[in-house]
Design a protein around this motif. Structure first.
Motif, PDB file in Angstrom:
ATOM      1  N   LEU A  12      -1.503 -13.503  -0.311  1.00 13.31           N
ATOM      2  CA  LEU A  12      -0.543 -13.829  -1.479  1.00 13.31           C
ATOM      3  C   LEU A  12      -1.871 -13.865  -3.030  1.00 13.31           C
ATOM      4  N   LEU A  13      -2.505 -13.675  -3.894  1.00 14.02           N
ATOM      5  CA  LEU A  13      -3.411 -14.085  -4.653  1.00 14.02           C
ATOM      6  C   LEU A  13      -3.490 -14.328  -5.116  1.00 14.02           C
ATOM      7  N   SER A  14      -2.043 -14.293  -5.876  1.00 13.40           N
ATOM      8  CA  SER A  14      -1.510 -14.408  -7.427  1.00 13.40           C
ATOM      9  C   SER A  14      -0.214 -15.024  -7.630  1.00 13.40           C
ATOM     10  N   ALA A  15       1.049 -15.928  -7.077  1.00 12.59           N
ATOM     11  CA  ALA A  15       1.949 -15.947  -7.688  1.00 12.59           C
ATOM     12  C   ALA A  15       3.051 -15.822  -8.926  1.00 12.59           C
ATOM     13  N   ASP A  16       1.384 -15.815 -10.122  1.00 11.76           N
ATOM     14  CA  ASP A  16       2.033 -15.083 -11.628  1.00 11.76           C
ATOM     15  C   ASP A  16       0.805 -14.965 -12.163  1.00 11.76           C
ATOM     16  N   PRO A  17       0.259 -13.742 -12.909  1.00 13.23           N
ATOM     17  CA  PRO A  17       1.058 -12.799 -12.285  1.00 13.23           C
ATOM     18  C   PRO A  17       1.005 -12.760 -10.526  1.00 13.23           C
ATOM     19  N   LEU A  18       2.410 -12.167  -9.649  1.00 15.08           N
ATOM     20  CA  LEU A  18       2.723 -11.658  -8.603  1.00 15.08           C
ATOM     21  C   LEU A  18       1.565 -10.848  -8.102  1.00 15.08           C
ATOM     22  N   ILE A  19       0.172 -10.973  -7.005  1.00 14.20           N
ATOM     23  CA  ILE A  19      -0.857 -10.043  -6.587  1.00 14.20           C
ATOM     24  C   ILE A  19      -0.510 -10.449  -5.260  1.00 14.20           C
ATOM     25  N   GLU A  20      -0.630  -9.354  -4.490  1.00 14.07           N
ATOM     26  CA  GLU A  20      -0.633  -9.400  -2.934  1.00 14.07           C
ATOM     27  C   GLU A  20      -1.756  -8.612  -2.714  1.00 14.07           C
ATOM     28  N   LEU A  21      -3.264  -8.899  -1.646  1.00 13.16           N
ATOM     29  CA  LEU A  21      -3.373  -7.523  -0.966  1.00 13.16           C
ATOM     30  C   LEU A  21      -2.883  -7.674   0.458  1.00 13.16           C
ATOM     31  N   LEU A  22      -2.550  -6.007   0.218  1.00  7.64           N
ATOM     32  CA  LEU A  22      -1.934  -5.489   1.552  1.00  7.64           C
ATOM     33  C   LEU A  22      -3.562  -4.810   2.199  1.00  7.64           C
ATOM     34  N   GLU A  23      -3.440  -5.531   3.745  1.00  7.77           N
ATOM     35  CA  GLU A  23      -4.339  -4.946   4.049  1.00  7.77           C
ATOM     36  C   GLU A  23      -3.414  -4.191   5.704  1.00  7.77           C
ATOM     37  N   LEU A  24      -4.082  -2.528   5.775  1.00  8.83           N
ATOM     38  CA  LEU A  24      -4.346  -2.079   6.682  1.00  8.83           C
ATOM     39  C   LEU A  24      -4.922  -1.319   7.600  1.00  8.83           C
ATOM     40  N   GLU A  25      -4.604  -1.411   9.049  1.00  8.72           N
ATOM     41  CA  GLU A  25      -5.733  -1.434   9.982  1.00  8.72           C
ATOM     42  C   GLU A  25      -5.935  -0.125  10.357  1.00  8.72           C
ATOM     43  N   THR A  26      -6.560   0.532  10.481  1.00  3.50           N
ATOM     44  CA  THR A  26      -6.576   1.837  11.260  1.00  3.50           C
ATOM     45  C   THR A  26      -7.232   2.276  12.573  1.00  3.50           C
ATOM     46  N   GLU A  27      -7.062   3.065  13.407  1.00  3.51           N
ATOM     47  CA  GLU A  27      -8.490   3.223  13.926  1.00  3.51           C
ATOM     48  C   GLU A  27      -9.585   3.661  13.303  1.00  3.51           C
ATOM     49  N   THR A  28      -9.817   4.035  11.930  1.00  6.83           N
ATOM     50  CA  THR A  28     -11.172   4.513  12.066  1.00  6.83           C
ATOM     51  C   THR A  28     -10.924   4.043  10.255  1.00  6.83           C
ATOM     52  N   VAL A  29     -10.536   3.036   9.955  1.00  7.05           N
ATOM     53  CA  VAL A  29     -10.934   2.422   8.907  1.00  7.05           C
ATOM     54  C   VAL A  29      -9.746   0.885   8.212  1.00  7.05           C
ATOM     55  N   GLN A  30     -10.424   0.921   7.303  1.00  7.20           N
ATOM     56  CA  GLN A  30      -9.418  -0.611   6.933  1.00  7.20           C
ATOM     57  C   GLN A  30      -8.931  -0.859   5.686  1.00  7.20           C
ATOM     58  N   ILE A  31      -7.774  -1.221   5.614  1.00  8.87           N
ATOM     59  CA  ILE A  31      -7.448  -0.279   3.715  1.00  8.87           C
ATOM     60  C   ILE A  31      -7.303  -1.185   3.151  1.00  8.87           C
ATOM     61  N   GLU A  32      -7.440  -1.540   2.002  1.00  4.75           N
ATOM     62  CA  GLU A  32      -6.913  -2.990   1.357  1.00  4.75           C
ATOM     63  C   GLU A  32      -7.183  -2.689   0.020  1.00  4.75           C
ATOM     64  N   LEU A  33      -5.488  -2.985   0.145  1.00  6.33           N
ATOM     65  CA  LEU A  33      -4.803  -2.436  -1.654  1.00  6.33           C
ATOM     66  C   LEU A  33      -4.374  -3.723  -2.897  1.00  6.33           C
ATOM     67  N   ALA A  34      -5.117  -3.905  -3.794  1.00  7.11           N
ATOM     68  CA  ALA A  34      -4.132  -4.966  -3.936  1.00  7.11           C
ATOM     69  C   ALA A  34      -3.167  -4.522  -5.109  1.00  7.11           C
ATOM     70  N   MET A  35      -1.788  -5.352  -4.783  1.00  7.50           N
ATOM     71  CA  MET A  35      -0.891  -4.576  -5.746  1.00  7.50           C
ATOM     72  C   MET A  35       0.002  -6.169  -6.536  1.00  7.50           C
ATOM     73  N   ASN A  36       1.082  -5.454  -7.315  1.00 10.82           N
ATOM     74  CA  ASN A  36       1.689  -6.098  -8.144  1.00 10.82           C
ATOM     75  C   ASN A  36       3.007  -5.561  -7.930  1.00 10.82           C
ATOM     76  N   ARG A  37       4.362  -6.475  -8.498  1.00 12.95           N
ATOM     77  CA  ARG A  37       5.163  -6.435  -8.034  1.00 12.95           C
ATOM     78  C   ARG A  37       5.727  -4.410  -8.370  1.00 12.95           C
ATOM     79  N   ILE A  38       5.435  -4.653  -9.231  1.00 12.85           N
ATOM     80  CA  ILE A  38       5.062  -2.597  -9.815  1.00 12.85           C
ATOM     81  C   ILE A  38       4.879  -1.671  -8.669  1.00 12.85           C
TER      82      ILE A  38
END
Length: 70
Positions: free
Chosen positions: A20-46
């Protein structure tokens, strides 16, 4: 140690996490780790709602495919 790519040619998901990066506005950092790369996606509620919708549709297709094959 470097891992070999999966036989399908797609990267296999190894781990996922959210921060969780921020509660208001709601923003979270989603981290996905694969065999070859790490993906970071900052996302809001939408964006999160769109992602959930896509995953639910995908899961439902798999469920319907299994039920239909009986």
């Amino acid at each position: 140690m470097k891992r070999k790519p999966s036989k399908s040619g797609f990267a296999k998901l190894i781990a996922s996490d959210g921060t969780l990066l921020s509660a208001d506005p709601l923003i979270e950092l989603l981290e996905l780790e694969t065999e070859t790369v790490q993906i970071e996606l900052a996302m809001n509620r939408i964006v999160a709602a769109r992602l959930v919708s896509t995953l639910v549709e995908f899961a439902a297709e798999g469920l319907y495919a299994r039920v239909g094959s009986r």
